[in-house]
Design an enzyme around this catalytic site. Sequence first.
Site, PDB file in Angstrom:
ATOM      1  N   ASP A 286      -6.770  10.966   0.697  1.00 48.91           N
ATOM      2  CA  ASP A 286      -7.665  10.820  -0.275  1.00 48.91           C
ATOM      3  C   ASP A 286      -7.899  12.143   0.312  1.00 48.91           C
ATOM      4  O   ASP A 286      -9.092  12.073   1.580  1.00 48.91           O
ATOM      5  CB  ASP A 286      -8.788   9.418  -0.242  1.00 48.91           C
ATOM      6  CG  ASP A 286      -9.927   9.618  -1.310  1.00 48.91           C
ATOM      7  OD1 ASP A 286      -9.540  10.666  -1.981  1.00 48.91           O
ATOM      8  OD2 ASP A 286     -11.436   9.052  -0.811  1.00 48.91           O
TER       9      ASP A 286
ATOM     10  N   ASN B 177     -10.848  13.076  -1.777  1.00 49.16           N
ATOM     11  CA  ASN B 177     -12.758  13.411  -1.997  1.00 49.16           C
ATOM     12  C   ASN B 177     -13.575  12.151  -2.008  1.00 49.16           C
ATOM     13  O   ASN B 177     -14.583  12.086  -2.356  1.00 49.16           O
ATOM     14  CB  ASN B 177     -12.922  13.322  -3.649  1.00 49.16           C
ATOM     15  CG  ASN B 177     -12.202  13.032  -4.488  1.00 49.16           C
ATOM     16  OD1 ASN B 177     -11.660  11.839  -4.008  1.00 49.16           O
ATOM     17  ND2 ASN B 177     -12.524  12.617  -5.752  1.00 49.16           N
TER      18      ASN B 177
ATOM     19  N   ASP C 158     -13.615   9.041  -2.998  1.00 52.34           N
ATOM     20  CA  ASP C 158     -13.201   8.388  -3.847  1.00 52.34           C
ATOM     21  C   ASP C 158     -12.747   6.652  -2.810  1.00 52.34           C
ATOM     22  O   ASP C 158     -12.529   5.468  -3.638  1.00 52.34           O
ATOM     23  CB  ASP C 158     -13.238   8.292  -4.818  1.00 52.34           C
ATOM     24  CG  ASP C 158     -11.252   8.605  -5.407  1.00 52.34           C
ATOM     25  OD1 ASP C 158     -10.770   8.796  -4.248  1.00 52.34           O
ATOM     26  OD2 ASP C 158     -10.964   9.071  -6.636  1.00 52.34           O
TER      27      ASP C 158
ATOM     28  N   ASP D  34      -4.885  11.037  -3.329  1.00 58.43           N
ATOM     29  CA  ASP D  34      -4.851  12.318  -4.879  1.00 58.43           C
ATOM     30  C   ASP D  34      -4.095  12.936  -4.446  1.00 58.43           C
ATOM     31  O   ASP D  34      -3.689  13.294  -3.345  1.00 58.43           O
ATOM     32  CB  ASP D  34      -6.323  12.268  -5.204  1.00 58.43           C
ATOM     33  CG  ASP D  34      -7.009  13.033  -4.044  1.00 58.43           C
ATOM     34  OD1 ASP D  34      -6.525  13.967  -2.784  1.00 58.43           O
ATOM     35  OD2 ASP D  34      -8.036  12.389  -3.781  1.00 58.43           O
TER      36      ASP D  34
ATOM     37  N   ASP E 255       8.735  10.003 -10.625  1.00 56.15           N
ATOM     38  CA  ASP E 255       9.525   8.788 -10.972  1.00 56.15           C
ATOM     39  C   ASP E 255       9.282   8.644 -12.541  1.00 56.15           C
ATOM     40  O   ASP E 255       8.426   9.008 -13.094  1.00 56.15           O
ATOM     41  CB  ASP E 255       8.277   7.627 -10.755  1.00 56.15           C
ATOM     42  CG  ASP E 255       8.999   6.269 -10.097  1.00 56.15           C
ATOM     43  OD1 ASP E 255       9.683   5.786 -10.602  1.00 56.15           O
ATOM     44  OD2 ASP E 255       8.416   5.938  -8.550  1.00 56.15           O
TER      45      ASP E 255
ATOM     46  N   ASP F 212      12.959   4.335 -12.420  1.00 57.60           N
ATOM     47  CA  ASP F 212      12.194   2.697 -12.766  1.00 57.60           C
ATOM     48  C   ASP F 212      13.256   2.055 -13.416  1.00 57.60           C
ATOM     49  O   ASP F 212      13.633   1.897 -14.555  1.00 57.60           O
ATOM     50  CB  ASP F 212      11.177   3.288 -12.768  1.00 57.60           C
ATOM     51  CG  ASP F 212      10.038   1.277 -12.739  1.00 57.60           C
ATOM     52  OD1 ASP F 212      10.387   1.787 -11.416  1.00 57.60           O
ATOM     53  OD2 ASP F 212       9.927   0.623 -13.935  1.00 57.60           O
TER      54      ASP F 212
ATOM     55  N   GLU G  16      17.135   3.009  -9.910  1.00 61.75           N
ATOM     56  CA  GLU G  16      16.319   1.526 -10.018  1.00 61.75           C
ATOM     57  C   GLU G  16      17.080   0.898 -10.019  1.00 61.75           C
ATOM     58  O   GLU G  16      17.235   0.383 -10.846  1.00 61.75           O
ATOM     59  CB  GLU G  16      14.867   1.646  -9.268  1.00 61.75           C
ATOM     60  CG  GLU G  16      14.485   0.098  -8.630  1.00 61.75           C
ATOM     61  CD  GLU G  16      13.468  -0.465  -8.805  1.00 61.75           C
ATOM     62  OE1 GLU G  16      12.843  -1.344  -7.559  1.00 61.75           O
ATOM     63  OE2 GLU G  16      13.203  -0.031 -10.441  1.00 61.75           O
TER      64      GLU G  16
ATOM     65  N   HIS H 146       7.428   0.888  -1.530  1.00 63.47           N
ATOM     66  CA  HIS H 146       6.540   0.600  -1.651  1.00 63.47           C
ATOM     67  C   HIS H 146       6.711  -0.941  -2.220  1.00 63.47           C
ATOM     68  O   HIS H 146       5.777  -1.690  -2.815  1.00 63.47           O
ATOM     69  CB  HIS H 146       5.284   1.247  -3.430  1.00 63.47           C
ATOM     70  CG  HIS H 146       6.450   1.405  -3.969  1.00 63.47           C
ATOM     71  ND1 HIS H 146       8.138   2.058  -4.640  1.00 63.47           N
ATOM     72  CD2 HIS H 146       6.402   1.049  -5.327  1.00 63.47           C
ATOM     73  CE1 HIS H 146       8.451   1.351  -5.736  1.00 63.47           C
ATOM     74  NE2 HIS H 146       7.222   1.090  -6.416  1.00 63.47           N
ATOM     75  N   ASP H 147       7.516  -1.837  -2.884  1.00 65.04           N
ATOM     76  CA  ASP H 147       7.849  -3.114  -3.528  1.00 65.04           C
ATOM     77  C   ASP H 147       7.941  -3.960  -1.829  1.00 65.04           C
ATOM     78  O   ASP H 147       8.158  -5.391  -2.731  1.00 65.04           O
ATOM     79  CB  ASP H 147       8.878  -2.553  -4.398  1.00 65.04           C
ATOM     80  CG  ASP H 147       8.523  -2.101  -5.482  1.00 65.04           C
ATOM     81  OD1 ASP H 147       7.303  -1.815  -5.599  1.00 65.04           O
ATOM     82  OD2 ASP H 147       9.231  -1.535  -6.326  1.00 65.04           O
TER      83      ASP H 147
END
Length: 564
Positions: free
Chosen positions: A22, A24, A26, A30, A99, A200, A257, A330-331
Amino acid sequence: MPKKKWWKESVVYQIYPRSFKDSNGDGTGDLKGIISKLDYLQYLGVNVLWLCPVYRSPNVDNGYDISDYRGIMDEMGTMADWEELRDGLHSRGMKLVMDLVVNHTSDQHCWFLESRSGKDNPYRNYYIWRPGKDGKEPNNWSSEFGGSAWEYDALTGEYYLHVFSKNQPDLNWENKKVRYEIYDMMKWWLDQGVDGFRMDVINMIAKDPKLPDAPPKDSSPYQWGGQFFINSPRLQYYLREMHTKVLSKYDLMTVGETRWVDADKARIFVDEYRHELNMLFQFELLELDYGPSGKWEKKAWELADFKRIISDWQKKLADTGWNSLFLSNHDHPRMVSRFGNDSTYRVESAKMLATLLHTLQGTPYIYQGEEIGMTNVRFPSIEHYRDIETLNMYEEGLKNAKDLKELTEVIYEKGRDNARTPMQWDNSPHAGFTDGTPWIPVNPNYREINVKQARQDQNSILHYYRKLIELRRQYPLLVYGDYHLLVPEHTQIYSYLRHWNEETLLVILNFFQESASFTLPEKVIFKTGRLLIANYPDTKAEIVARDLKKISLRPYEARVYLLN
Ligand code: TEU
Ligand code: CA
């Protein structure tokens, strides 16, 4: 013999942008955050970056629900930031893979807003609408994220299909206009300098137009109705059309995928003479620990199956086609927690698994944090979880009066948020990921497991990855060499040879925490073996054949020799 290609010689690094860095405060990762870490990626040695979705999105499924294919979501930054990232990569000699999520859009995409607004709308046919059957859903297919795959829309009194959440309506690939819009969009990104696509759920885009009911007690596991929208007959036609219209015009890499694809089927997609895709992400291996009812059911995996599946893919894609090599993304839960040991032997087992991934034939993928041995997480309560799949499963479980403790256990073991806790950069608050409050808490073990520590420790997993990547660059044998499984019946050791021109490589991996003994098969003839890499620092640099007659391997020990 495999043809040479840049993407075969590459090592890919996958970034899940929300959780990487990150910039900034928040709490959400990003593009500027990623840019600030490009030097780190270069230091690691990878040369392709696969970026999970950063397009405009309401983030119901963290960017896999896209509302504008040609815009960047505000949380991630701007198009100018994206250009800076692209240039930052290219100037370092790295490539950028984006992606491509075209099985479905977000329900906030302007195509869907139009489509749902009326039966006569020109966009109606961009999605799959059907009237109900006897006041019920058009068929009995179920959504990957729980419940029916159909959502009723009162405005026009019809249902639309969504294989994932109801906020992810499926596009209608039967409609040529949809396909051409997508091809245009792909060309637009390629013309901006994108070097490839990770596609995907690409083998779900074709649906059986009759949308038949799945037979009750469906014999194909995991997903009711899947046999009518996974690998459907029209799929290959669409992929070849995509190849003709788009892919053939660029020097890019593609990886699809694909669930429910075994090594035989894989050849249909990646045989280079068929002009479809370069590689696939297979699920056969990663579903080894799925029970009969799917991922939320625990099952122990066995090394015999593990070896059988990898060997099958290695052999069947050896001459034409190509493998992707990965054990996490990530899955999925973290690789070291799932197939290694994330306590006593975390370092040894993470290195052992890395040795496997980087010494097989194919293109290795590293999922962010894997290179420092990041582990699964156990949050104290459900409030800390964010993933729609996990939350839906939990809610359904409660409704069905499932045991709370069991639900929590299975989330610990299988939940996708295991892979989505923020990247652990250093031991400062929130692991140096953000100055604010992270969108999902960091794993408390960041104080010990982080990049800063790993850079300082010469025996770290990170340095081991750097060495593996370097070896691949040095030895084409590692990339292109063919593969021969040794000792297939051994229940603890995974061992194989790789051959290329006059060179032979021997890999020996102990997959368990018990020591194991290994006897080199008689047929392997050589005089001396030079150690290329090993995960125990005291391993001898050279070995003579006689010493391999019987050796004892320590817990999770990995050795790689170049034979002479
Ligand atoms: O994943 C597709 C897919 O098969 C997953 O739903 C997988 O079965 C599941 O995550 C296992 O737990 C892709 C993306 O990688 C995933 O992040 C998205 O949620 C999904 O498609 C929908 O776009
Ligand atoms: Ca941010």
